[in-house]
Design a protein around this motif. Structure first.
Motif, PDB file in Angstrom:
ATOM      1  N   UNK A   1       5.228  -2.838  -6.431  1.00  0.00           N
ATOM      2  CA  UNK A   1       4.316  -1.543  -5.892  1.00  0.00           C
ATOM      3  C   UNK A   1       3.176  -2.391  -5.401  1.00  0.00           C
ATOM      4  N   UNK A   2       2.335  -3.380  -6.348  1.00  0.00           N
ATOM      5  CA  UNK A   2       1.138  -3.820  -5.790  1.00  0.00           C
ATOM      6  C   UNK A   2       1.166  -4.468  -4.477  1.00  0.00           C
ATOM      7  N   UNK A   3       2.213  -5.068  -4.089  1.00  0.00           N
ATOM      8  CA  UNK A   3       2.429  -5.734  -2.908  1.00  0.00           C
ATOM      9  C   UNK A   3       2.651  -4.765  -1.647  1.00  0.00           C
ATOM     10  N   UNK A   4       3.404  -3.662  -2.092  1.00  0.00           N
ATOM     11  CA  UNK A   4       3.400  -2.496  -1.121  1.00  0.00           C
ATOM     12  C   UNK A   4       2.006  -2.106  -0.897  1.00  0.00           C
ATOM     13  N   UNK A   5       1.427  -1.461  -1.929  1.00  0.00           N
ATOM     14  CA  UNK A   5       0.197  -0.771  -1.844  1.00  0.00           C
ATOM     15  C   UNK A   5      -1.003  -1.633  -1.053  1.00  0.00           C
ATOM     16  N   UNK A   6      -0.887  -2.948  -1.239  1.00  0.00           N
ATOM     17  CA  UNK A   6      -1.915  -3.848  -0.550  1.00  0.00           C
ATOM     18  C   UNK A   6      -1.633  -4.008   0.890  1.00  0.00           C
ATOM     19  N   UNK A   7      -0.213  -3.967   1.242  1.00  0.00           N
ATOM     20  CA  UNK A   7       0.190  -4.317   2.601  1.00  0.00           C
ATOM     21  C   UNK A   7      -0.083  -2.875   3.316  1.00  0.00           C
ATOM     22  N   UNK A   8      -0.048  -1.730   2.778  1.00  0.00           N
ATOM     23  CA  UNK A   8      -0.157  -0.451   3.341  1.00  0.00           C
ATOM     24  C   UNK A   8      -1.715  -0.277   3.423  1.00  0.00           C
ATOM     25  N   UNK A   9      -2.394  -0.622   2.615  1.00  0.00           N
ATOM     26  CA  UNK A   9      -3.911  -0.695   2.826  1.00  0.00           C
ATOM     27  C   UNK A   9      -4.394  -1.725   3.867  1.00  0.00           C
ATOM     28  N   UNK A  10      -3.885  -2.702   3.826  1.00  0.00           N
ATOM     29  CA  UNK A  10      -4.069  -3.366   5.207  1.00  0.00           C
ATOM     30  C   UNK A  10      -3.961  -2.655   6.651  1.00  0.00           C
TER      31      UNK A  10
END
Length: 390
Positions: A214-223
């Motif tokens: 989820x940390x990876x997905x959240x970071x990618x979405x924030x970008x």
């Protein structure tokens, strides 16, 4: 670990359109999954306060759109999580189907975007694309599909999808269309989620693995300037005591033989789904070491593809594990249990009262004979609430 717990949870149940019973991997204890049975499960989920139901997709299942269309009229608040299949249906057709079912259900449709991870099944459906190409189709599909449900007239030319003057004439009830749910663990899948999806779903891996993903997905979405919601798919085996729950887990696979497990694992191994590979790695096709975390059991995945883990324990333990996943930012929980009718009631009675549920916010306290008091004693009096013998 991110502590971003939501105030309320959305709890989904599951419609077993690919079969149901008391044991996995055997006809013993199996039951007919016909329309009356699916109606029973859907009505139970609706009356018990579940937010919605997931209807699976694939050649092993009844068609999810027809099932949802048959069940929506007999339920009141229950939402239906139904799959669209990029590459299997054109985006314009999928948008019309979604808008129609959203209207017929009065805004109770949710869309599950399924790319498909079994090359053999895909070829049977006429899809001869590799993993990366299928996700390119998904990106192009969602570009057209989402714009149509927003009321646009669409011209689009991609590598796989081309439309000219595409439009839908009758809009959905929900503004911009039903929300999009989607799961996938590969880099291509995470890119799709970050760019185009409303709710990202994961299967029930151990807490640390889910946190990392989820940390990876959240970071990618924030970008991308986007914020997603999150959900998890799990089975559940809850009993009044932990000992009873683990005994029930053992019984669920009591009739599994090694040949059946090996045959199932051979099918899973041919898939190019990263998520399925992660699920299979939790147990490696062996009965040994199925307890992979606190109250987390991988036994279902010995013969079931996709979601293969279950929360196992007492009501308090299961609720605590749910709260731990919630602390990662997960607010949508999609549960199932065998058999699905009885376990929908058991989970609702034992675990739901321990959780803050968005779906129950408007439920009024029932009284008289509709209240949860049990059977009248001696035909004369209602039982009193039992007192703990601590």
């Amino acid at each position: 670990m991110s502590n971003v717990a939501q105030a309320n949870l959305n709890l989904f149940w599951f419609l077993p359109t690919h079969g149901d019973g008391r044991y996995l991997g055997t006809t013993q204890g199996g039951r007919a999954v016909d329309l009356p049975y699916l109606q029973q499960v859907a009505l139970a989920a609706d009356n018990l306060g579940y937010y919605g139901v997931l209807i699976p997709t694939g050649k092993s299942c009844e068609d999810s759109w027809l099932v949802a269309s048959a069940l929506a009229p007999i339920t009141k608040k229950l939402r239906y999580l139904v799959a669209v299949r990029p590459g299997l249906q054109p985006p314009s057709l999928a948008a019309r189907m979604a808008a129609t079912l959203d209207r017929l259900s009065e805004g109770r449709l949710i869309i599950n975007v399924v790319t498909g991870g079994d090359p053999v099944e895909n070829k049977g459906d006429g899809i001869f694309l590799d993993h990366a190409e299928r996700y390119q189709v998904t990106r192009e599909f969602l570009e057209v599909y989402s714009r149509l449900l927003k009321g646009e007239k669409v011209d689009f030319s991609g590598d796989h999808i081309r439309v000219e003057g595409a439009e839908i004439l009758f809009p959905p009830v929900q503004q911009d269309g039903p929300p999009l749910y989607f799961g996938g663990s590969s880099e291509e899948a995470i890119d799709v989620a970050a760019n185009q999806i409303d709710t990202y779903l994961t299967w029930g891996e151990p807490l640390e693995q889910v946190a990392e993903k989820l940390a990876v997905v959240r970071k990618r979405a924030q970008e991308k300037g986007r914020t997603l919601s999150y959900g998890i798919r799990l089975h559940v085996i809850v009993r009044e005591t932990e000992e009873e729950a683990w005994a029930a887990a053992d019984r669920l696979i009591a009739h599994l033989d090694d040949d059946t497990i090996a045959a199932a694992q051979k099918i899973f191994a041919r898939m190019d789904s990263t998520g399925q590979a992660r699920m299979s790695a939790l147990h490696s096709g062996s009965r040994d070491g199925l307890r992979i975390g606190p109250n987390l059991w991988a036994g279902v995945g010995l013969v079931r593809g996709g979601a293969g883990t279950a929360l196992v324990g007492s009501p308090e333990q299961v609720a605590e594990r749910i709260r731990e996943y919630q602390a990662l930012g997960i607010e949508n929980f999609i549960f199932s249990g065998y058999p699905h009718l009885e376990e929908a009631h058991r989970f609702a009675e034992l675990v739901m009262p321990l959780l803050p549920l968005a779906a129950n916010a408007e439920k009024k306290q029932r009284n008289v004979n509709t209240g949860p008091f049990g059977e009248t004693i001696g035909g004369d009096r209602r039982p009193q609430k039992s007192v703990s013998a601590s």
